[in-house]
Design an enzyme around this catalytic site. Structure first.
Site: not given
Length: 185
Positions: A56, A96, A122
């Protein structure tokens, strides 16, 4: 098939040798635990080193990359910073980038994250009804890395500084893009 030849070696040891081996093993384990706990104190993070488990965050991080984290309470979270956070009800932390910050008048900060390689933010990953993360959700913030494909060339990055020899140009380029410019570390 499992080989149990080591049991023959253990049987041949006298009590003093066996005690010495057990003591050495215990010292190795306790040393590793002391180093880990020391890193936790120094970095302020419950997990000072994490492994990237998904794609990701590509191209910044790939599966298998090691991230070195800090989590100092007095450092403000900034847009563009890479955070490792834990969501209530999930065991595995997520790596992230901070996408947006929402600061209330009382100084309380909430923030939104997104994987670099993901199409959307998210909010779909957060627990039901949660739209923002808080500082309590953060395990740590990325401050350095070891590229998974660079183990052979010893390519280490801490912040924007590259450490060790870098025989592969792609390794140098990757680490510069990741920490020198893209991440703002």
């Amino acid at each position: 098939m499992l080989s149990l030849d080591f049991l023959d070696d253990v049987r041949r040891m006298n009590k003093r040798q066996l005690y010495y081996q057990v003591l050495n093993f215990g010292m190795i384990v306790s040393s590793a635990l002391m180093i880990w706990k020391g890193l936790m104190v120094i970095t302020g993070s419950e997990s000072p080193i994490v492994v990237v488990l998904s794609g990701s965050m590509e191209p910044a991080f790939h599966r298998g990359d090691l991230l070195f984290l800090t989590n100092r309470v007095d450092d403000p979270i900034r847009v563009g910073e890479i955070v490792v956070f834990r969501i209530e009800g999930r065991e595995i932390p997520i790596v992230h980038r901070v996408l947006k910050i929402h600061e209330k008048q009382n100084g309380h900060i909430k923030f939104l994250t997104k994987g670099d390689n993901n199409a959307v933010d998210d909010r779909g990953l957060y627990k039901q009804g949660q739209h923002w993360l808080e500082k309590k959700d953060v395990v740590g913030r990325a401050r350095g890395m070891q590229c998974s494909f660079c183990w052979d060339c010893s390519c280490w990055s801490i912040g924007s500084k590259k450490l060790a020899s870098l025989p592969l140009e792609q390794c140098r380029s990757f680490c510069y893009r990741t920490f020198g410019v893209a991440s703002g570390l």
